[in-house]
Design a protein around this motif. Sequence first.
Motif, PDB file in Angstrom:
ATOM      1  N   LEU A  51      52.853  46.710  46.736  1.00  0.00           N
ATOM      2  CA  LEU A  51      53.788  45.891  45.972  1.00  0.00           C
ATOM      3  C   LEU A  51      53.401  44.434  46.162  1.00  0.00           C
ATOM      4  O   LEU A  51      53.308  43.954  47.290  1.00  0.00           O
ATOM      5  N   VAL A  52      53.135  43.750  45.067  1.00  0.00           N
ATOM      6  CA  VAL A  52      52.707  42.354  45.125  1.00  0.00           C
ATOM      7  C   VAL A  52      53.826  41.486  44.566  1.00  0.00           C
ATOM      8  O   VAL A  52      54.299  41.711  43.453  1.00  0.00           O
ATOM      9  N   ARG A  53      54.236  40.518  45.341  1.00  0.00           N
ATOM     10  CA  ARG A  53      55.268  39.563  44.914  1.00  0.00           C
ATOM     11  C   ARG A  53      54.581  38.271  44.488  1.00  0.00           C
ATOM     12  O   ARG A  53      53.408  38.071  44.716  1.00  0.00           O
ATOM     13  N   PHE A  67      44.220  36.382  43.826  1.00  0.00           N
ATOM     14  CA  PHE A  67      43.755  35.456  44.851  1.00  0.00           C
ATOM     15  C   PHE A  67      43.375  36.224  46.110  1.00  0.00           C
ATOM     16  O   PHE A  67      43.890  37.294  46.401  1.00  0.00           O
ATOM     17  N   ARG A  68      42.421  35.658  46.849  1.00  0.00           N
ATOM     18  CA  ARG A  68      41.777  36.344  47.971  1.00  0.00           C
ATOM     19  C   ARG A  68      42.778  36.844  49.019  1.00  0.00           C
ATOM     20  O   ARG A  68      42.618  37.936  49.560  1.00  0.00           O
ATOM     21  N   GLY A  69      43.792  36.075  49.308  1.00  0.00           N
ATOM     22  CA  GLY A  69      44.784  36.503  50.301  1.00  0.00           C
ATOM     23  C   GLY A  69      45.442  37.818  49.906  1.00  0.00           C
ATOM     24  O   GLY A  69      45.607  38.726  50.727  1.00  0.00           O
ATOM     25  N   ALA A  70      45.825  37.942  48.647  1.00  0.00           N
ATOM     26  CA  ALA A  70      46.442  39.180  48.159  1.00  0.00           C
ATOM     27  C   ALA A  70      45.417  40.314  48.120  1.00  0.00           C
ATOM     28  O   ALA A  70      45.732  41.459  48.456  1.00  0.00           O
ATOM     29  N   PHE A  71      44.189  40.005  47.729  1.00  0.00           N
ATOM     30  CA  PHE A  71      43.098  40.983  47.714  1.00  0.00           C
ATOM     31  C   PHE A  71      42.949  41.606  49.099  1.00  0.00           C
ATOM     32  O   PHE A  71      42.892  42.825  49.249  1.00  0.00           O
ATOM     33  N   ASP A  72      42.905  40.750  50.131  1.00  0.00           N
ATOM     34  CA  ASP A  72      42.753  41.235  51.506  1.00  0.00           C
ATOM     35  C   ASP A  72      43.971  42.043  51.950  1.00  0.00           C
ATOM     36  O   ASP A  72      43.832  43.092  52.584  1.00  0.00           O
ATOM     37  N   LEU A  74      45.917  43.817  50.177  1.00  0.00           N
ATOM     38  CA  LEU A  74      45.915  45.122  49.507  1.00  0.00           C
ATOM     39  C   LEU A  74      44.908  46.083  50.141  1.00  0.00           C
ATOM     40  O   LEU A  74      44.810  47.240  49.747  1.00  0.00           O
ATOM     41  N   GLY A  75      44.152  45.600  51.139  1.00  0.00           N
ATOM     42  CA  GLY A  75      43.189  46.446  51.829  1.00  0.00           C
ATOM     43  C   GLY A  75      41.896  46.655  51.051  1.00  0.00           C
ATOM     44  O   GLY A  75      41.156  47.599  51.321  1.00  0.00           O
ATOM     45  N   LEU A  76      41.632  45.762  50.113  1.00  0.00           N
ATOM     46  CA  LEU A  76      40.406  45.862  49.321  1.00  0.00           C
ATOM     47  C   LEU A  76      39.259  45.175  50.052  1.00  0.00           C
ATOM     48  O   LEU A  76      39.496  44.319  50.906  1.00  0.00           O
ATOM     49  N   HIS A  77      38.049  45.559  49.740  1.00  0.00           N
ATOM     50  CA  HIS A  77      36.869  45.030  50.419  1.00  0.00           C
ATOM     51  C   HIS A  77      35.869  44.515  49.401  1.00  0.00           C
ATOM     52  O   HIS A  77      35.890  44.902  48.233  1.00  0.00           O
ATOM     53  N   ASN A  78      34.953  43.675  49.865  1.00  0.00           N
ATOM     54  CA  ASN A  78      33.941  43.101  48.975  1.00  0.00           C
ATOM     55  C   ASN A  78      33.131  44.162  48.238  1.00  0.00           C
ATOM     56  O   ASN A  78      32.706  43.944  47.110  1.00  0.00           O
ATOM     57  N   ASP A  79      32.908  45.321  48.876  1.00  0.00           N
ATOM     58  CA  ASP A  79      32.132  46.358  48.198  1.00  0.00           C
ATOM     59  C   ASP A  79      32.903  46.990  47.039  1.00  0.00           C
ATOM     60  O   ASP A  79      32.342  47.743  46.249  1.00  0.00           O
ATOM     61  N   ASN A  80      34.220  46.685  46.906  1.00  0.00           N
ATOM     62  CA  ASN A  80      35.005  47.114  45.755  1.00  0.00           C
ATOM     63  C   ASN A  80      34.791  46.203  44.540  1.00  0.00           C
ATOM     64  O   ASN A  80      35.181  46.554  43.430  1.00  0.00           O
ATOM     65  N   LEU A  81      34.188  45.038  44.772  1.00  0.00           N
ATOM     66  CA  LEU A  81      34.045  44.040  43.710  1.00  0.00           C
ATOM     67  C   LEU A  81      32.848  44.320  42.818  1.00  0.00           C
ATOM     68  O   LEU A  81      31.811  44.790  43.281  1.00  0.00           O
ATOM     69  N   VAL A 123      38.718  37.839  41.096  1.00  0.00           N
ATOM     70  CA  VAL A 123      39.105  37.489  42.461  1.00  0.00           C
ATOM     71  C   VAL A 123      38.591  36.087  42.782  1.00  0.00           C
ATOM     72  O   VAL A 123      37.398  35.805  42.660  1.00  0.00           O
ATOM     73  N   LEU A 124      39.519  35.217  43.185  1.00  0.00           N
ATOM     74  CA  LEU A 124      39.195  33.832  43.537  1.00  0.00           C
ATOM     75  C   LEU A 124      39.590  33.539  44.970  1.00  0.00           C
ATOM     76  O   LEU A 124      40.643  33.988  45.435  1.00  0.00           O
ATOM     77  N   LYS A 125      38.750  32.751  45.657  1.00  0.00           N
ATOM     78  CA  LYS A 125      39.052  32.346  47.036  1.00  0.00           C
ATOM     79  C   LYS A 125      40.184  31.335  47.095  1.00  0.00           C
ATOM     80  O   LYS A 125      40.947  31.310  48.040  1.00  0.00           O
ATOM     81  N   ASP A 126      40.266  30.470  46.076  1.00  0.00           N
ATOM     82  CA  ASP A 126      41.296  29.432  46.088  1.00  0.00           C
ATOM     83  C   ASP A 126      42.665  30.067  46.250  1.00  0.00           C
ATOM     84  O   ASP A 126      42.890  31.188  45.834  1.00  0.00           O
ATOM     85  N   SER A 127      43.569  29.338  46.845  1.00  0.00           N
ATOM     86  CA  SER A 127      44.914  29.870  46.993  1.00  0.00           C
ATOM     87  C   SER A 127      45.903  28.968  46.271  1.00  0.00           C
ATOM     88  O   SER A 127      45.659  27.783  46.068  1.00  0.00           O
ATOM     89  N   THR A 128      46.981  29.563  45.861  1.00  0.00           N
ATOM     90  CA  THR A 128      48.071  28.847  45.204  1.00  0.00           C
ATOM     91  C   THR A 128      49.367  29.391  45.773  1.00  0.00           C
ATOM     92  O   THR A 128      49.361  30.220  46.688  1.00  0.00           O
TER      93      THR A 128
END
Length: 168
Positions: A51-53, A67-72, A74-81, A123-128
């Motif tokens: 669940l993403v808020r 954004f990268r924080g949410a990507f991480d 969610l348990g996703l990894h770079n090899d998923n990209l 997927v972006l590293k920048d955060s907002t």
Amino acid sequence: MKKDLKVMAVRNQAPISAADNTITFLPEDCQHGTSAEDALFVISARIGTGLVRRILVDTGADSNILFRGAFDKLGLHNDNLQTHRHGVTGLGDNFLKPDGSITLPITIGTSSQKKTILSEFVVLKDSTAYNVILGRKTINDFSAVIFTKYLLMKFRTDDGSVGTIHGD
């Protein structure tokens, strides 16, 4: 006379009711005061397995941004990209190089009032202040209609009824 029978048969059929499938906005749909009329439309949704808020619904955005924080989280990894061939233009026309893209299921709504589609996220590293920016294509894929004055989105659910999401 045969022509009259055909007309009668059509008239005797049960009418097809569009009332249950019509997307309408009524004053009672508004759940906030007038102070929220200019607020951004922010929702929660299930993306992948979590669940993403703080998802900004942005009808002006071409792409979905994760954004990268949410990507991480969610348990996703770079090899998923997957390689994303295009850059993203941010505020002030700054060119942002994405980490890649990923296609994930996104579900809006709850219980029987939900819809799930597959959508691509850049997927972006920048955060907002947001975890995700939901763009125009995905909004259209949901057949969603947004009434920003009410901070309300209505959409066709998986079963064909009309679902409702109020902004957070």
